[in-house]
Each structure stands twice: as structure tokens, then as C-alpha cells.
Design an enzyme around this catalytic site. Structure first.
Site, mmCIF file in Angstrom:
data_model
loop_
_atom_site.group_PDB
_atom_site.id
_atom_site.type_symbol
_atom_site.label_atom_id
_atom_site.label_comp_id
_atom_site.label_asym_id
_atom_site.label_seq_id
_atom_site.Cartn_x
_atom_site.Cartn_y
_atom_site.Cartn_z
ATOM 1 N N HIS A 160 -8.208 6.569 2.025
ATOM 2 C CA HIS A 160 -9.177 6.117 1.031
ATOM 3 C C HIS A 160 -10.412 6.998 1.122
ATOM 4 O O HIS A 160 -10.863 7.336 2.214
ATOM 5 C CB HIS A 160 -9.564 4.670 1.339
ATOM 6 C CG HIS A 160 -10.720 4.162 0.528
ATOM 7 N ND1 HIS A 160 -11.933 3.802 1.078
ATOM 8 C CD2 HIS A 160 -10.857 3.982 -0.814
ATOM 9 C CE1 HIS A 160 -12.749 3.397 0.124
ATOM 10 N NE2 HIS A 160 -12.136 3.498 -1.035
ATOM 11 N N LYS A 181 -7.532 2.333 -12.168
ATOM 12 C CA LYS A 181 -7.855 0.970 -11.756
ATOM 13 C C LYS A 181 -7.220 -0.004 -12.750
ATOM 14 O O LYS A 181 -7.267 0.218 -13.967
ATOM 15 C CB LYS A 181 -9.370 0.779 -11.737
ATOM 16 C CG LYS A 181 -10.073 1.697 -10.759
ATOM 17 C CD LYS A 181 -9.706 1.375 -9.310
ATOM 18 C CE LYS A 181 -10.489 2.235 -8.338
ATOM 19 N NZ LYS A 181 -10.263 1.847 -6.939
ATOM 20 N N LYS A 188 -5.274 8.425 -10.330
ATOM 21 C CA LYS A 188 -5.195 6.982 -10.063
ATOM 22 C C LYS A 188 -5.994 6.217 -11.104
ATOM 23 O O LYS A 188 -7.087 6.631 -11.475
ATOM 24 C CB LYS A 188 -5.726 6.675 -8.662
ATOM 25 C CG LYS A 188 -5.467 5.243 -8.222
ATOM 26 C CD LYS A 188 -5.643 5.087 -6.717
ATOM 27 C CE LYS A 188 -7.083 4.965 -6.319
ATOM 28 N NZ LYS A 188 -7.253 4.938 -4.855
ATOM 29 N N GLU A 202 -1.763 -0.073 -5.349
ATOM 30 C CA GLU A 202 -2.695 -0.119 -4.221
ATOM 31 C C GLU A 202 -3.421 -1.460 -4.194
ATOM 32 O O GLU A 202 -3.825 -1.964 -5.249
ATOM 33 C CB GLU A 202 -3.685 1.032 -4.405
ATOM 34 C CG GLU A 202 -4.776 1.111 -3.372
ATOM 35 C CD GLU A 202 -5.590 2.406 -3.529
ATOM 36 O OE1 GLU A 202 -5.049 3.403 -4.060
ATOM 37 O OE2 GLU A 202 -6.768 2.413 -3.132
#
Lengths: 432, 432
Positions: free
Chosen positions: A350, A219, A217, A273
Site C-alpha cells: 500500500h 475505488k 486501480k 482490495e
């Protein structure tokens, strides 16, 4: 002999993570990962440990909120509490004066999470079982009794919840054994913090694939050009078969999210997300309609089961990201797992922060054994920070969480770590 | 000479209202109306006063949250703060570490409300104007600059907000003069607290009509038979022409709300307030579709502008009940008034509590002068408790709020009242 809760302690524990930009994202540029750490003491031998995760300033407010629960819990009979953890949750979240501060959201709800999780931890320790196995041995009726249906019945009735759990009952033992053998799928956020250089992103992305992860993932959300470049670099590093999720941490408005994701779409992001405000159910639904087949994921800031209910009712999410300490702990998360199962939406919790991996793995494993019965498209977030401070740190190997074997929920800090990082007077902060 | 904010004080003030069941409702059986009271001190002569209203236990957590904002505000230049109160609000609600505790909800957001309102109070005192007149003299451009559009643009753009304000600009002076002459419509909740006997309900309902009110409100939701009986009694007491609103204070699930309102419908309730969880936007929409023409009202627990946006987008409410200190104060409420105007939904603010009437009247009067330009179907809640503790208590005559003339926002407690009710060491509590 009396078997009572004798004390509820709350400690302000902070880790100076902002020094290395670990955990940096579009809205959290410099977090100091912290815990409002709750300890339930009893007249017996065992204690229970839970925490609310925060990112630094304000952890003292979270600690004050846990302390506000002390008069409600001290003096309760431990057997009665553990025998009806649904009622215990409602006691903590339903106090007629404290609920005004929420209701069921923010600091007071996270305080309930810390204490509810401490009670589950205590339960596991007393029974000699990790919480995922403890939950997996409860009957469908016992599990349904945990749920507060007051605001859920228009989406999930007790009868429907019972049917879901009964359907999954026959395969429980087989799935439990499988988890013990092979663990549960993980994905990693370690490569993609916003404060990392391109070189570090590239290196860590390749390492993640070498370590067996099939999803990473990144950001995003601070700068469009940077995001497109970083996404292209990561895609090049991991190849076409690895899933790359992106996470804007609420940086965008609805239309902005849609436009930004069009720029990233050529590099095949798996999910977006927190594209916008975590409160914006209708906004998430609008983003989802516009960016499909890119999936929409949210949940770490979704503050209670009523919000998750609506995200599901509105077809707003493809992936439900429950959090161990945002909602009122294990008890409310059982309700959320049942909602997700009813709507057929996979849960990918999460984690990261302080102790979130340690706690939330129990929920996903319970989900596999006794609720959804599936790991398809399900994966637990993994971040390799701060685990060394826990008594029972998570074990992640070959991109999978090993099933935890120690009794309890996993949130107990090593006493030395708790002492060292006490804010503001522990040695780490005195010398900072 | 420096013109700085020199201190932010936070005080724990509580009134022992539970002794008389004033303020009792289905979910708040025994409230002790309280205020986390914020005082902004400056290097100049004026100070600013704001508060967050709570109902007792946990007020110390609210106070801790206001204290957490102190490092953000002390040392700021007063002129810069007052010259850009939009930026000041974003500073308080956007701190990258504190926002984790919300974001934009619960204790941290109400702390921002107290401080933002204290800044508006200070602004009014410096300008020698009550805040409603201060707002009413700001240009459409200045007002639009107050709004944080990040998560609003899919429902309200800056251009649309500007158009709403420009449309209302020509009649501002006339409407201001009219308010000074005739005041603003009020309704009263005084007769209907759940803890009151039938006799007291009857007597107070008749008194309300004699006092000039054209709308009263009853608390419902604890017991069906009691509610039907009380509603019938109240209708008999006030006659067919007086509006009777009912308020369940979140007591019901969606289907339960619909069934309960069918029982009350024969007595012609005007609105049902907070029929279910304040977070349940889709639930409110479902209730509204089912109970029409009874109106649906909510807002006192609606925690921010994103939630109000969705209530409007989902056609979930007929009446928007803004609160002075639940969202981040005057600044966020300007955005909410603009949203309401865009969707054509009347605003009837929540009040009562501690100082809520004093503060919220400024918002409704500003709305009339400069936003909606109308008082049709608009009315401010009035409860006749605790006003004697304020420096500038509201004046309600013949069922109308008299326009306040004193500078500021009205939330300054009398120094003696604040000292007497300080928790836990003021004389009222020491002797309790």
C-alpha cells in the site's frame, strides 16, 4: 564522546487534500492527508525521520502517542539502538503500561512505526545507504534477529526464516544491480478516486497506460450502478491487457462483497482490495473462495504480524499489501516479508498518503534482492500526490519506481513544507 | 427548552497501584490502574459518566482520543442521542477521518467506549433506572436497532437476533426479580496476582472460599516451576470442588501455551485465559483443540465485535470475556451478547481495573434477563480494588454480585477521588 539520542520530536502536519477530493474512497470521502512526523535527534550530526500517516482529524492523538514514547528513547546510546533494532522495536511495542492501549494495534502501534522508521532512517544516513541497500547487506542471521517470533512460531520458525534468506543470498548482488538499472514495477491509483467524474477517470486511465503502467486501480463500494459503469468505462479506456484492480476500502459485509464482485466480474477485475473489515480474516477467506479467479488483496489496515500470519494461514489473500507505518515500521515489515515468502504470497505494498511511497519502496526492493528474489506479480502502489514536499521524492518512470540512491528511508519532509502545513498554526491552515 | 449535550470533558485519573503489585501479571508487572474519565454535560440536570481503563503511561493519549470526539457530540440533542444509541455509536466509531486510527480498535475505539458508556449512564439517570434494568425493558426490536450488522451478517442476521430476544422475552420479569433477590455469580482474581508471595496466595485463596466464591483465578506465564508450585498450593488450599482458572495474559506462543498447560493439567485448571496474542483467533482455536477439556477463555483485549465473531466462528473459545470499555461500550456489547447467544458460548466478563466491575455487571444481568436467560457456567470477574472511589460501588456478598439499584452505569467517581488522583497534578501524584 557520548553518542546518544537527545530528543524525539513529534509534529502535527496536515495537507488540505479534501479540497480536491484526491484520496476519496467509499469510507474516506474527504481525507486531509496528514502525518504525525517524528524526528529523532542525536548528539551526532545525523537525525532520523519517520512518520505515521493519518487522514486528518485525530492526527493530534497520533502525535500524543509518539510523545508518549519519548521517555523510552531519549538518552539511549545510538550505536546500541542501531546495532539491535529488533530490541529497539520490542522496547517500543512492549512497554508494559503502553501496550495496554493496543496491544500492537492502532495509535500506539503506529507511533512505534514512526519512531522505528526514524531509527532506520538514521541508520541509513549514518551508513550512507538507502535503507533497501542497508537491509540487503545485512546477513541472514542479522535479519532473523530483527524478528519477534513470540507469536509467529506456529507459522514461521527462526530456522525457516534463515533458510529463506540463505536461499536468496547468492543472487543478491545481481538483483541489486538490476534494480539500479531498471527499477521496480508500479501500479497507479491516480485515475480511480471515487470523487472523480467519469471524464476525469477516462482521461487519467488513458494517461496511465500512456505513461507505461500495466495496472491501474479504481475505488468502488459506494454505489453498484456507478461502479459497474466506471469499471466498464475504464476497461474500454485501457483495453483487455491492462490489469484493473478495484478497492472497496472495507465498505461491505462478506455476502455483500461476493454479490457486488459478481456484478463487476464481466469486466475482469484483477483484485478486490479490502472487500470487508480489515479484521475479518475468515471473512476474507470466504470472499476469496467465492470470487476466484478474482484475487483478494488486503493489508493497509492489517495492524500487525499476527493478523498477517492468520490471513496467510487461512488462505484468505492472494496479495499482501504491507504498509510502511501501520505496523511497527521496517522491523516488523521484515517479519511480514518473511511470512509472505514462506507462504508464497506476493507482496504489493500500500502506498500513497503522505510519504508512504517514499518509505515502502525500500521494503519491496529489499524483498526482491534478499527475500523472495522475484518481482513476478509484485508491484508497488503509486499515487502522484504530495511528493513535492519530500527531500527525496520517489521517481516513477515508465510505470516503474527508480531505485532510490539517497541515504535513509525517504520520509524527511522539506523544512518549508513542514512549517507551512503545521496544524493548526502553519500558514496553510491559518489562512484556510 | 433546548435539551443539548453542552460539554464532553476528559480527565486523566491514575491510581498508584504499582506500589503494592496489585494487578501484577505476566505482561503487566507494574500497572498503575488508570481511567480516561469522560463526563457528558447537558443543558438539563443530569450528567453522564464513562471511562476507558488503562494501566498508567499512555492514559494521556487515551484522554486526547476522548477529546477528539468532542466536536462530534457537543451540541447534539440529548433526546435524539438517547433515542437512537445505535446511531450515536456509529457516529463515534465511523467518523471518516478518525476511523483511520483504528478502525474499531485501540485508543480511538476505547474513547468511543468511554463516551458511549457515558451516554448510557445519562440515559439510566434520566429514566431513574440502573442500565441493566433499562436494557431489560427495551423491546427486542429496540435492542436489535442498537446493533451495527455491517460486518456481522455472515454470523448473525437481524432476524436471528430478534428471534433470540423474543425467545427470552416471556421470562424477563421473573428473572429480573430473581436477580434482585439473589444476585449474579462472581469469581475472584484477588488471590492470584503474580507478584504475591506463596503465603499471601494461600491465605487469600482460603479466604475466597470462606467468602463464598466457587471459582478463583491465578496469574501464570512468567515461570513454569513457579506456576506448577502455585497451582498445586492453590488446589490444596481450596480443595477439588472449587474451580481454579489460570490466566497467562498473552505470555505465550501457540505451542508454548499447549506445553505449559500440559504441566498444569494434573491440578485441573478450569480455563486458560489469554493463552496467546489476543489477535490470534486461529491460535486460540489450536490451543483449544490441544488442551481440552481445559476451557479456553479470552476477550479483555478482543478489540471489537468482528474479532469476537471470528473467535466464535472458529470454535476458538469456550468462554467469552467481554470488557466494558475495550469495545465501544454497552451498545457494541449488546451485539456481542447476541453473538455469544447465537453460538451458545457463555459470557464471563473481564472486570477489575478501575470501574470495570461497576459497569460490566449491568451487561451480565441484562444477558440473564433478556438474552441468554441463563447463569449456567456464567460468572463475573471480581477484584476487590478501588471500589471505594466510586459513587455506587459494587456489592459482592457470598460470592455473588448484588443487583445494582442506583440509576446509571456505575462509573461515576467520587468527586474527591477524582480530584485526588488527577495526573500529574493531583495531591496523590504531587506527593509521590
Amino acid at each position: 564522546m557520548a553518542d546518544l539520542i537527545t530528543a524525539l520530536e513529534a509534529h502535527d502536519i496536515r495537507f488540505p487534500t479534501s479540497q480536491h477530493l484526491d484520496g476519496s474512497d467509499a469510507l474516506n470521502p474527504e481525507p486531509d492527508y496528514s502525518a504525525a512526523y517524528a524526528v529523532l535527534r542525536t548528539s551526532g550530526d545525523e537525525e532520523g525521520y519517520g512518520l505515521a500517516f493519518t487522514v486528518g482529524r485525530g492526527n493530534e492523538v497520533q502525535v500524543a502517542a509518539i510523545r508518549a514514547l519519548e521517555p523510552l528513547v531519549v538518552g539511549l546510546d545510538v550505536q546500541e539502538v542501531l546495532g539491535n533494532l529488533g530490541a529497539f522495536s520490542r522496547l517500543l511495542t512492549g512497554d508494559s503500561q503502553l501496550r495496554w492501549l493496543g496491544p500492537h494495534k492502532g495509535v500506539v502501534h503506529m507511533a512505534a512505526a514512526a519512531v522505528v522508521n526514524a531509527a532506520w532512517d538514521l541508520f541509513g544516513r549514518r551508513e550512507g545507504l538507502p535503507v533497501w541497500r542497508l537491509l540487503s547487506r545485512m546477513s541472514p542471521e542479522q535479519l532473523v534477529d530483527l524478528v519477534d517470533f513470540r507469536y509467529l512460531r506456529d507459522a514461521l520458525t527462526p530456522e525457516e526464516a534463515l533458510a529463506i534468506l540463505r536461499r536468496a543470498a547468492p543472487g543478491r548482488q545481481e538483483r541489486e544491480e538490476q534494480l539500479l538499472r531498471t527499477g521496480y514495477p508500479a501500479y497507479t491509483t491516480t485515475p480511480g478516486w471515487l470523487g472523480y467524474s467519469d471524464d476525469k477517470l477516462l482521461r487519467l486511465s488513458k494517461e496511465a497506460v500512456a505513461d507505461g503502467f500495466t495496472q491501474i486501480k479504481l475505488k468502488v463500494g459506494a454505489n453498484r450502478e456507478d461502479d459497474v459503469r466506471r469499471m466498464a468505462l475504464a476497461r474500454e479506456a485501457v483495453g483487455a491487457d491492462i490489469r484493473i484492480a478495484v478497492d472497496s476500502n472495507q465498505a461491505w459485509g462478506v455476502q455483500e462483497a461476493i454479490e457486488w464482485m459478481r456484478l463487476l466480474a464481466p469486466h475482469n477485475p484483477y483484485w478486490i482490495e479490502e472487500p470487508t473489515s480489515p479484521d475479518d480474516i475468515l471473512g476474507h477467506a470466504a470472499v476469496r473462495r467465492a470470487v476466484a479467479p478474482i484475487k483478494v488483496a488486503t493489508g493497509e489496515h492489517c495492524h500487525n504480524q499476527v493478523m498477517f500470519k492468520q490471513l496467510l494461514q487461512a488462505d484468505a489473500i492472494d496479495v499482501l499489501q504491507m504498509d510502511a507505518s501501520r505496523v511497527a515500521g521496517v522491523t516488523e515489515n521484515v517479519a511480514i516479508l518473511l511470512l509472505a515468502a514462506k507462504f508464497g504470497v506476493p507482496v504489493c505494498p500500500h502506498a500513497g498518503g503522505v510519504g508512504l511511497c517514499e518509505m515502502v519502496q525500500h521494503l519491496s526492493m529489499f524483498d526482491y534482492v534478499a527475500v523472495s528474489g522475484s518481482t513476478e506479480d509484485r508491484t508497488i502502489e503509486y499515487v502522484d500526490h504530495l511528493h513535492e514536499h519530500f527531500e527525496d521524492p520517489v521517481v516513477v518512470r515508465n510505470g516503474r519506481y527508480a531505485a532510490p540512491l539517497s541515504p535513509g528511508l525517504g520520509a524527511r519532509l522539506l523544512p518549508q513544507s513542514a512549517a507551512d502545513h503545521r496544524f493548526p498554526d502553519g500558514p496553510v491552515w491559518r489562512n484556510a
